[in-house]
Scaffold this motif. Structure first.
Motif, PDB file in Angstrom:
ATOM      1  N   LEU A  23       0.403  -1.154  -0.094  1.00 17.64           N
ATOM      2  CA  LEU A  23      -0.228   0.087  -0.095  1.00 17.64           C
ATOM      3  C   LEU A  23       0.574   1.151   0.133  1.00 17.64           C
ATOM      4  N   TYR A  24       0.210   2.429  -1.022  1.00 17.40           N
ATOM      5  CA  TYR A  24       0.950   3.438  -0.624  1.00 17.40           C
ATOM      6  C   TYR A  24       0.986   4.080   0.773  1.00 17.40           C
ATOM      7  N   PRO A  25       2.358   4.555   1.282  1.00 19.31           N
ATOM      8  CA  PRO A  25       1.820   4.402   2.420  1.00 19.31           C
ATOM      9  C   PRO A  25       1.426   5.843   2.829  1.00 19.31           C
ATOM     10  N   HIS A  26       2.077   7.022   1.481  1.00 23.45           N
ATOM     11  CA  HIS A  26       1.751   8.458   1.864  1.00 23.45           C
ATOM     12  C   HIS A  26       0.106   8.596   1.644  1.00 23.45           C
ATOM     13  N   TRP A  86       7.434  10.684  -9.237  1.00 24.84           N
ATOM     14  CA  TRP A  86       7.016  12.048  -8.624  1.00 24.84           C
ATOM     15  C   TRP A  86       5.446  12.106  -7.482  1.00 24.84           C
ATOM     16  N   THR A  87       4.797  10.124  -7.344  1.00 26.05           N
ATOM     17  CA  THR A  87       3.535  10.482  -6.533  1.00 26.05           C
ATOM     18  C   THR A  87       4.169   9.301  -5.612  1.00 26.05           C
ATOM     19  N   ILE A  88       4.994   8.619  -5.778  1.00 27.14           N
ATOM     20  CA  ILE A  88       5.381   7.420  -5.064  1.00 27.14           C
ATOM     21  C   ILE A  88       6.522   7.733  -4.260  1.00 27.14           C
ATOM     22  N   VAL A  89       7.870   7.798  -5.206  1.00 29.65           N
ATOM     23  CA  VAL A  89       9.117   7.815  -4.302  1.00 29.65           C
ATOM     24  C   VAL A  89       9.472   9.552  -3.545  1.00 29.65           C
ATOM     25  N   PHE A  90       9.230  10.685  -4.466  1.00 31.88           N
ATOM     26  CA  PHE A  90       9.708  11.687  -3.861  1.00 31.88           C
ATOM     27  C   PHE A  90       8.289  11.750  -2.406  1.00 31.88           C
ATOM     28  N   PRO A  91       7.079  11.462  -2.421  1.00 27.33           N
ATOM     29  CA  PRO A  91       7.220  12.117  -1.882  1.00 27.33           C
ATOM     30  C   PRO A  91       7.124  11.531   0.234  1.00 27.33           C
ATOM     31  N   LEU A  92       7.626   9.843  -0.547  1.00 27.12           N
ATOM     32  CA  LEU A  92       8.282   8.980   0.411  1.00 27.12           C
ATOM     33  C   LEU A  92       9.279   9.168   0.478  1.00 27.12           C
ATOM     34  N   LEU A  93      10.421  10.092   0.194  1.00 24.92           N
ATOM     35  CA  LEU A  93      11.557  10.995   1.163  1.00 24.92           C
ATOM     36  C   LEU A  93      11.579  11.894   1.415  1.00 24.92           C
ATOM     37  N   SER A  94      10.112  12.538   1.457  1.00 24.23           N
ATOM     38  CA  SER A  94      10.173  13.933   2.396  1.00 24.23           C
ATOM     39  C   SER A  94      10.787  14.173   3.248  1.00 24.23           C
ATOM     40  N   PRO A  95      10.793  13.331   4.623  1.00 24.65           N
ATOM     41  CA  PRO A  95      10.912  13.547   5.668  1.00 24.65           C
ATOM     42  C   PRO A  95      12.779  13.633   5.276  1.00 24.65           C
ATOM     43  N   THR A  96      13.586  12.517   4.794  1.00 25.91           N
ATOM     44  CA  THR A  96      14.754  12.687   4.308  1.00 25.91           C
ATOM     45  C   THR A  96      15.248  13.795   3.127  1.00 25.91           C
TER      46      THR A  96
END
Lengths: 331, 293
Positions: free
Chosen positions: A87-90, B203-213
């Protein structure tokens, strides 16, 4: 919905390392197929080849009448449920389900209708605004299924989706999956190493061992007539007893053995382990010395089980014979 | 349950942390207190006597056009360093993450610049871009670009930005690579099956998940650009030409050591101290509570 066919599908990572050795199978439209095998047998690889996440080294996979070998995952019209749910966690539950629909350019209303419908089926209506980390394991599992069903794909692919759930939840989700399949009737491929899941869910199953399809058939048919020694010893708990006799392997299921007088014995075991399960009792022992074949017998709950010699007999009609060299069924 | 070590002696724990406390007191707190003290004073040019002037040093600073320009220069400089430092390292990390063969070699090479001292990095780039003998200058001349950072302020700024970014990329790269590797592969695969192409997946998956970093690195990079780039500037432009690359931390040094204005310089370091405190607060408030997925 569509039929899926495998035509001599092979996969190798290097010329020496072949992991799928030619699988052929035709899956009918709307069928629920379970791919069963021990870990590392290539069953997930086979599923990922259907999804387009692994390339197909040779052979063909067709979905409907389209050969999909060279199609991107997104063009195959499939949906997949992953073991860790992926699932996409965000994103919220709603966005998780809507993601694929937005990319496919559906209208906002259309998306809303489809997501609401899926949420309704899966009883997720109350959680649409939550994020995955705020959900329990079973709920996450449902979201993962929701993400698959909103897409209304031709084929569902399940990669051990129940293995991260606790035992009780697994039984419940198994029932829900069955109900879902009855309701939607979408062709489904379900990978598992758990034979209970396979037996209960499958309309037909394919037993894989070391990259080869050992047997394809309905669960009970496979249970009653295992085609190879591997299938015989993999399906059933405890599995089929295999005892060498006259240069062949004699196979007999534990439930087909019954205690008898020593003079009638067709098989005598030296019992060293007794497992009372309530409904019945499992007894285990060797037929001869410690290196000889080990046999399990399922005895009625009121049987007197004790360590020491136990005489057993069976109905010859329930015996299976295998060739020890080829591992194939010989009668 | 948290595991705790309990010392029998009451003094032993204090004894064990004493060296660290001593270093912190002598090299951090003492100079900081001194800076605050000096910032309220006016010294004569020979350091023989000083007099208490209250907030006068600060009042001077905020009426000093050079100081306000230095603020703007610092903002521009740290903005450019943070932006390019993060953007380039994210690009490199994304590419390194996809490499299957020889990944270790790439990673090692990308991490090396971090081991180079700022002053050395400055000298290195100053040579490459030297107006008369630099190899890059030579190439640029071939393309018709008139390159001389000694007299051109914008080019001087560009040079120190390049040198600073080059040094900071390694650090950012490590964090981004670790961040990328902690994103489960199945998420990307799920997005691919959902129909997202590589750019959209990023842009929709990787980048948001990296945003804390990314946010963490943004703060760290700004702090880096504010303070740790002293070596780069001192070894190359020394704040010039004119005031073009005279960032706050360099101005502190220049006004205090070269211009012998101890009070004014101290007042500037007190202001810098507040900036760093503010950044630290931001860091702790937002990053410690960062979104946990």
């Amino acid at each position: 919905m569509a039929a899926v066919s495998f035509r001599d599908v092979r996969k190798s990572y290097t010329p020496e390392l072949q992991v799928i050795h030619g699988v052929s199978m035709d899956i009918k439209d709307g069928e629920f197929i379970v791919i069963l095998g021990p870990s590392g047998c290539g069953k997930s690889t086979l599923l990922r080849m259907v999804a387009g996440l692994e390339t197909i080294t040779s052979g063909e996979i067709a979905i409907g009448d389209r050969v999909v070998n060279n199609l991107e995952p997104k063009d195959r019209d499939i949906a997949m449920v992953f073991q860790n749910y992926a699932l996409y966690p965000h994103m919220t539950v709603y966005d998780n389900m809507a993601y694929g629909l937005r990319i496919r350019g559906l209208s906002k209303d259309d998306i809303s209708v489809r997501v609401k419908k899926a949420a309704d089926i899966l009883e997720l209506d109350k959680y649409l605004e939550r994020r995955p980390r705020e959900l329990s394991g079973g709920q996450r599992q449902r979201v993962a299924m929701g993400r698959a069903i909103v897409r209304e794909p031709q084929v569902f692919l399940f990669d051990e989706p129940l293995s991260n759930l606790d035992a009780k939840l697994r039984v419940q989700m198994r029932a829900e999956l069955q109900a879902l399949h009855r309701r939607l009737g979408t062709t489904s491929l379900f990978v598992t190493h758990d034979q209970v899941e396979a037996m209960t869910l499958a309309q037909r199953m394919i037993v894989i061992n070391a990259g080869r399809a050992e047997q394809i058939g309905a669960p009970l048919e496979i249970y009653a007539n295992p085609a190879t020694v591997f299938v015989a010893s993999f399906i059933g708990s405890p599995p089929m007893n295999l005892v060498p006799r006259d240069g062949r392997l004699l196979g007999i299921r534990p439930e087909h053995l019954e205690p008898c007088a020593a003079s009638d014995a067709m098989l005598t075991i030296d019992v060293d382990l007794i497992e009372p399960l309530g409904a019945d009792i499992l007894v285990y022992g060797h037929v001869g010395d410690r290196d000889s074949a080990r046999v399990a017998a399922r005895l009625p709950a009121d049987a007197l089980a004790q360590a020491g010699k136990l005489a057993l007999r069976y109905d010859p009609a329930n015996v299976h014979w295998f060739d020890p060299k080829s591992g194939l069924r010989s009668t | 349950m948290e595991k705790r070590v309990v010392f029998r002696s009451a003094w032993l724990p204090y004894f064990l942390v004493a060296p660290q406390i001593a270093i912190t007191v002598v090299f951090f707190f003492w100079p900081a207190v001194q800076a605050v003290w000096f910032s309220f004073q006016l010294q004569d040019a020979f350091g023989l006597k000083s007099q208490f002037v209250g907030m006068q040093n600060f009042a001077h600073l905020f009426n000093d056009r050079n100081y306000l320009t230095s603020f703007k220069t610092t903002a521009l400089f740290s903005g450019l360093v943070a932006f390019f430092g993060i953007a380039i390292s994210l690009l490199l990390a994304t590419m390194a993450d996809r490499v299957l063969r020889g990944a270790m070699a790439y990673k090692t090479l990308l991490i090396w610049p971090y081991a180079v001292a700022p002053a050395i990095a400055g000298v290195l780039w100053a040579f490459l871009f030297a107006p008369s003998i630099g190899i890059v200058t030579y190439v640029l001349k071939g393309w018709g670009v008139d390159w001389n950072w000694i007299i051109n302020g914008d080019q001087a700024m560009l040079l120190v930005v390049i040198a600073s970014v080059w040094k900071e990329i390694s650090y950012n790269f490590l964090f981004f690579l670790a961040g990328l590797q902690s994103i489960p592969k199945s998420l990307i695969e799920a997005a691919a099956i959902d129909g997202a192409g590589p750019a959209r997946r990023f842009w929709t998956i990787v980048f948001p998940l990296l945003s804390p970093t990314t946010f963490f690195l943004l703060v760290v990079n700004i702090v880096y650009a504010f303070f740790d780039t002293f070596g780069v500037i001192d070894a190359t432009t020394q704040g010039g030409p004119g005031q073009a690359t005279n960032i706050l931390v360099y101005k502190v040094y220049h006004d205090g050591v070269k211009a012998a204005d101890l009070g004014g310089s101290s007042a500037q370091s007190v202001i810098l101290m507040f900036i760093v405190i503010a950044l630290t607060v931001v860091q702790f408030r937002f990053i410690e509570r960062k979104v946990e997925y």
